[in-house]
Write a protein that holds these residues in place. Sequence first.
Motif, PDB file in Angstrom:
ATOM      1  N   PHE A  76     -11.851  20.351   6.085  1.00 28.86           N
ATOM      2  CA  PHE A  76     -11.504  20.148   4.673  1.00 28.86           C
ATOM      3  C   PHE A  76     -12.610  19.470   3.846  1.00 28.86           C
ATOM      4  CE2 PHE A  76      -7.447  19.706   7.138  1.00 28.86           C
ATOM      5  CZ  PHE A  76      -6.918  20.955   6.796  1.00 28.86           C
ATOM      6  N   GLY A  77     -13.728  19.090   4.505  1.00 28.55           N
ATOM      7  CA  GLY A  77     -14.816  18.449   3.767  1.00 28.55           C
ATOM      8  C   GLY A  77     -14.751  16.925   3.851  1.00 28.55           C
ATOM      9  N   ARG A  78     -15.588  16.285   3.058  1.00 24.57           N
ATOM     10  CA  ARG A  78     -15.693  14.821   3.090  1.00 24.57           C
ATOM     11  C   ARG A  78     -14.346  14.171   2.828  1.00 24.57           C
ATOM     12  NH1 ARG A  78     -16.865  10.545  -0.160  1.00 24.57           N
ATOM     13  NH2 ARG A  78     -16.732  11.803  -2.055  1.00 24.57           N
ATOM     14  N   ARG A  79     -14.018  13.148   3.643  1.00 28.81           N
ATOM     15  CA  ARG A  79     -12.701  12.517   3.544  1.00 28.81           C
ATOM     16  C   ARG A  79     -12.650  11.563   2.344  1.00 28.81           C
ATOM     17  NH1 ARG A  79     -13.964  12.060   8.993  1.00 28.81           N
ATOM     18  NH2 ARG A  79     -14.468   9.848   8.751  1.00 28.81           N
ATOM     19  N   PRO A  80     -11.686  11.760   1.428  1.00 29.60           N
ATOM     20  CA  PRO A  80     -11.549  10.830   0.295  1.00 29.60           C
ATOM     21  C   PRO A  80     -10.985   9.483   0.760  1.00 29.60           C
ATOM     22  CG  PRO A  80      -9.843  12.518   0.207  1.00 29.60           C
ATOM     23  CD  PRO A  80     -10.747  12.884   1.350  1.00 29.60           C
ATOM     24  N   GLN A  81     -11.045   8.464  -0.113  1.00 26.81           N
ATOM     25  CA  GLN A  81     -10.648   7.107   0.261  1.00 26.81           C
ATOM     26  C   GLN A  81      -9.210   7.001   0.778  1.00 26.81           C
ATOM     27  OE1 GLN A  81     -12.822   4.480   0.493  1.00 26.81           O
ATOM     28  NE2 GLN A  81     -11.080   3.586   1.562  1.00 26.81           N
ATOM     29  N   PRO A  82      -8.220   7.680   0.129  1.00 33.97           N
ATOM     30  CA  PRO A  82      -6.834   7.569   0.658  1.00 33.97           C
ATOM     31  C   PRO A  82      -6.713   8.001   2.123  1.00 33.97           C
ATOM     32  CG  PRO A  82      -6.813   8.570  -1.518  1.00 33.97           C
ATOM     33  CD  PRO A  82      -8.247   8.482  -1.111  1.00 33.97           C
ATOM     34  N   VAL A  83      -7.537   8.988   2.549  1.00 33.11           N
ATOM     35  CA  VAL A  83      -7.498   9.452   3.941  1.00 33.11           C
ATOM     36  C   VAL A  83      -8.081   8.375   4.858  1.00 33.11           C
ATOM     37  CG1 VAL A  83      -8.259  11.265   5.550  1.00 33.11           C
ATOM     38  CG2 VAL A  83      -7.675  11.858   3.197  1.00 33.11           C
ATOM     39  N   GLU A  84      -9.171   7.730   4.406  1.00 30.20           N
ATOM     40  CA  GLU A  84      -9.767   6.647   5.199  1.00 30.20           C
ATOM     41  C   GLU A  84      -8.765   5.506   5.379  1.00 30.20           C
ATOM     42  OE1 GLU A  84     -12.349   7.025   6.787  1.00 30.20           O
ATOM     43  OE2 GLU A  84     -13.518   8.563   5.767  1.00 30.20           O
ATOM     44  N   TRP A  85      -8.036   5.184   4.290  1.00 29.13           N
ATOM     45  CA  TRP A  85      -6.999   4.136   4.389  1.00 29.13           C
ATOM     46  C   TRP A  85      -5.933   4.540   5.410  1.00 29.13           C
ATOM     47  CZ3 TRP A  85      -7.426  -0.618   2.849  1.00 29.13           C
ATOM     48  CH2 TRP A  85      -8.209  -0.952   1.736  1.00 29.13           C
ATOM     49  N   LEU A  86      -5.527   5.815   5.350  1.00 29.84           N
ATOM     50  CA  LEU A  86      -4.476   6.312   6.246  1.00 29.84           C
ATOM     51  C   LEU A  86      -4.931   6.225   7.710  1.00 29.84           C
ATOM     52  CD1 LEU A  86      -1.672   7.710   6.421  1.00 29.84           C
ATOM     53  CD2 LEU A  86      -2.859   9.899   6.297  1.00 29.84           C
ATOM     54  N   LEU A  87      -6.158   6.631   7.983  1.00 32.40           N
ATOM     55  CA  LEU A  87      -6.680   6.579   9.355  1.00 32.40           C
ATOM     56  C   LEU A  87      -6.849   5.138   9.839  1.00 32.40           C
ATOM     57  CD1 LEU A  87      -9.358   9.413   9.102  1.00 32.40           C
ATOM     58  CD2 LEU A  87      -7.344   9.442  10.572  1.00 32.40           C
ATOM     59  N   GLY A  88      -7.050   4.223   8.879  1.00 28.17           N
ATOM     60  CA  GLY A  88      -7.264   2.828   9.256  1.00 28.17           C
ATOM     61  C   GLY A  88      -5.996   2.037   9.498  1.00 28.17           C
ATOM     62  N   LEU A  89      -4.824   2.632   9.162  1.00 25.62           N
ATOM     63  CA  LEU A  89      -3.551   1.886   9.339  1.00 25.62           C
ATOM     64  C   LEU A  89      -3.245   1.636  10.810  1.00 25.62           C
ATOM     65  CD1 LEU A  89      -1.205   3.550   6.700  1.00 25.62           C
ATOM     66  CD2 LEU A  89      -2.116   1.249   6.675  1.00 25.62           C
ATOM     67  N   LEU A 117       0.835  -1.195   0.000  1.00 21.39           N
ATOM     68  CA  LEU A 117       0.000   0.000   0.000  1.00 21.39           C
ATOM     69  C   LEU A 117       0.876   1.253   0.000  1.00 21.39           C
ATOM     70  CD1 LEU A 117      -3.020   0.927   0.294  1.00 21.39           C
ATOM     71  CD2 LEU A 117      -2.579   1.122   2.744  1.00 21.39           C
ATOM     72  N   PRO A 118       0.920   1.994  -1.105  1.00 22.10           N
ATOM     73  CA  PRO A 118       1.733   3.216  -1.140  1.00 22.10           C
ATOM     74  C   PRO A 118       1.238   4.231  -0.106  1.00 22.10           C
ATOM     75  CG  PRO A 118       0.965   2.617  -3.336  1.00 22.10           C
ATOM     76  CD  PRO A 118       0.217   1.754  -2.373  1.00 22.10           C
ATOM     77  N   VAL A 119       2.196   4.890   0.581  1.00 22.73           N
ATOM     78  CA  VAL A 119       1.806   5.866   1.602  1.00 22.73           C
ATOM     79  C   VAL A 119       2.191   7.292   1.192  1.00 22.73           C
ATOM     80  CG1 VAL A 119       1.753   4.320   3.584  1.00 22.73           C
ATOM     81  CG2 VAL A 119       3.929   5.327   2.879  1.00 22.73           C
ATOM     82  N   SER A 120       2.350   7.505  -0.095  1.00 21.16           N
ATOM     83  CA  SER A 120       2.537   8.868  -0.605  1.00 21.16           C
ATOM     84  C   SER A 120       1.798   8.976  -1.930  1.00 21.16           C
ATOM     85  CB  SER A 120       4.022   9.205  -0.790  1.00 21.16           C
ATOM     86  OG  SER A 120       4.518   8.616  -1.966  1.00 21.16           O
ATOM     87  N   GLU A 121       1.378  10.190  -2.243  1.00 19.06           N
ATOM     88  CA  GLU A 121       0.586  10.406  -3.457  1.00 19.06           C
ATOM     89  C   GLU A 121       1.390  10.099  -4.711  1.00 19.06           C
ATOM     90  OE1 GLU A 121      -2.652  13.695  -5.064  1.00 19.06           O
ATOM     91  OE2 GLU A 121      -1.448  14.109  -3.285  1.00 19.06           O
ATOM     92  N   ASP A 122       2.674  10.459  -4.685  1.00 16.70           N
ATOM     93  CA  ASP A 122       3.517  10.205  -5.856  1.00 16.70           C
ATOM     94  C   ASP A 122       3.698   8.717  -6.089  1.00 16.70           C
ATOM     95  OD1 ASP A 122       3.786  12.915  -6.263  1.00 16.70           O
ATOM     96  OD2 ASP A 122       5.584  13.061  -5.001  1.00 16.70           O
ATOM     97  N   ALA A 169      -2.546   5.267   0.887  1.00 11.31           N
ATOM     98  CA  ALA A 169      -2.930   5.844   2.174  1.00 11.31           C
ATOM     99  C   ALA A 169      -2.144   7.136   2.371  1.00 11.31           C
ATOM    100  CB  ALA A 169      -2.635   4.857   3.302  1.00 11.31           C
ATOM    101  N   PHE A 170      -2.788   8.267   2.145  1.00 13.19           N
ATOM    102  CA  PHE A 170      -2.090   9.557   2.215  1.00 13.19           C
ATOM    103  C   PHE A 170      -3.131  10.679   2.273  1.00 13.19           C
ATOM    104  CE2 PHE A 170      -2.438   8.059  -2.164  1.00 13.19           C
ATOM    105  CZ  PHE A 170      -3.157   9.085  -2.771  1.00 13.19           C
ATOM    106  N   LEU A 171      -2.648  11.914   2.429  1.00 10.70           N
ATOM    107  CA  LEU A 171      -3.509  13.100   2.399  1.00 10.70           C
ATOM    108  C   LEU A 171      -3.379  13.739   1.022  1.00 10.70           C
ATOM    109  CD1 LEU A 171      -2.610  14.670   5.900  1.00 10.70           C
ATOM    110  CD2 LEU A 171      -4.530  13.174   5.332  1.00 10.70           C
TER     111      LEU A 171
END
Length: 527
Positions: A514-527, A461-466, A474-476
């Motif tokens: 920041f509004g509704r959390r996108p999926q990568p943020v949910e993944w990050l919070l779930g780690l 699971l990549p943890v950076s957008e790049d 899983a990232f912001l």
Amino acid sequence: FLGGDRWAKVSARARRAAEEYAARILRVEAERRARAGHAFAPDTDWQREFEDAFLYEETADQAAAIEETRRDMESPRPMDRLICGDVGFGKTEVALRAAFKAVMDGKQVAVLAPTTVLAQQHERTFRERMADYPVRVDLLSRFRSKGCQTRTLRAAAEGAVDILIGTHRLLQPDVRFKNLGLVVVDEEQRFGVKHKERFKEAFLGVDVLTLSATPIPRTLYLALMGARDISTIETAPANRLPVETTVAAYDERLIRDIIVREVARGGQVFFLHNRIGSIQRVRDRLAELAPGTRIAIGHGQMPEAELEEVMMRFVAGEIDVLVATTIIESGLDIPRANTIIIDRADRFGLADLYQLRGRVGRSQRKAYAWLLLPRHLMIEADARKRVSAIRQYSDLGAGFKVAMRDLEIRGAGNLLGAEQSGHAAAVGFELYCRLLKEAVARLKGERIAPRVEARVRLDFLPVSEDAANGGVGAFLPRAWIPDARQRIEAYRHLAEATDAADLDQLAARWKDRFGRRPQPVEWLLGL
């Protein structure tokens, strides 16, 4: 670096330093608690009359600080209270009431200021405010003659002076009091670490009230909670207007218009030029630009009597424009000075600019701050961006928002001392404060949750957008938090979360901001 041996050594050193520092501040506090101080008597009728004579309505924060100080003074334990508040928010009034209370109970008061000019201003303020009462206020200053200083020292030793005001000259061995009961330290952040250590040694059994305009970052405030009583004044006085701040290229026509406009409305101007070598040239050029304007120079290398005379004339309104160095920075209160022009603003730090801007706008009139840059710097993004940051903080009470990284480390230096701020810089301010808070709690015998050192390796699971490259990760996301600084802050808050409740609070705060959390943020919070 973060995963290697070097980080382990640096963090271990910082942890040891935090333990030692916590032990030291708690030892000083224990000594203060062990020593029997003077429990001041309840307020007299004169005290109530003195407080009723205050021309303004106290703000809620100011009233709370006054009440906390009163409670401390009436307790048998020596007071050690820090009043932290923005420029012009009424810290001096808290000190005036405390000093009057001490004198009414037969005790002497020492007031320390970082500069002679500020000490003189305090002397005027204390004299005027206490003119109707049998209180003798005196000043120990390098501007006074040798004979005058000798008489003042003798009077303090005999108890004939009730309130003695001065700079760190008051810490010299020849200064003795007959019955000292209260020490007020103004602009604490301007004194060096050595002087602060001297304060602690010299006034161990005496009530100490400290005033500071430099905001304390909340994390450091919490870390020091176990060792120091702190009151904060964050509310602006009624009818106070924010200072309008403009960043502009250096332009003589603009400078002329600013000066002429301010003088025409009966005001005065500070022109800050921080180079003594060329200050006379600048004064002469301003005289050519605005003929008929009364212009004078003020800096720390002038003969003492001459500087005193210039400052007195400026306070009295006999000077329209004061061309000065940063000697004007410390706490000066001149209500008619409502415009400040800062030449080469790029050479000052954010906290310095904030303090300098606080010299104007201390009345109910609209005030202006002009931050001037050389024309070539106006196109250099970094320099302009740094100076423009001050404009974001035109709100009253913004001193508590200037808690950006550079000021947080500077604040740590002011409060912790040079050695400790070095450790704070090495491991990061937030981590150092957490270590310090844990050390204070451990030494006080409190139970603390163990901190888990964890290293996470994710090959699926990549943890950076790049690294995600448009796929799952899983990232912001940058699209969700466009501002890089806010993104770093968000990652830092995530790293500081210690349990599920912290994560839930953080997730809710992010959604709100920041509004509704996108999926990568949910993944990050779930780690």
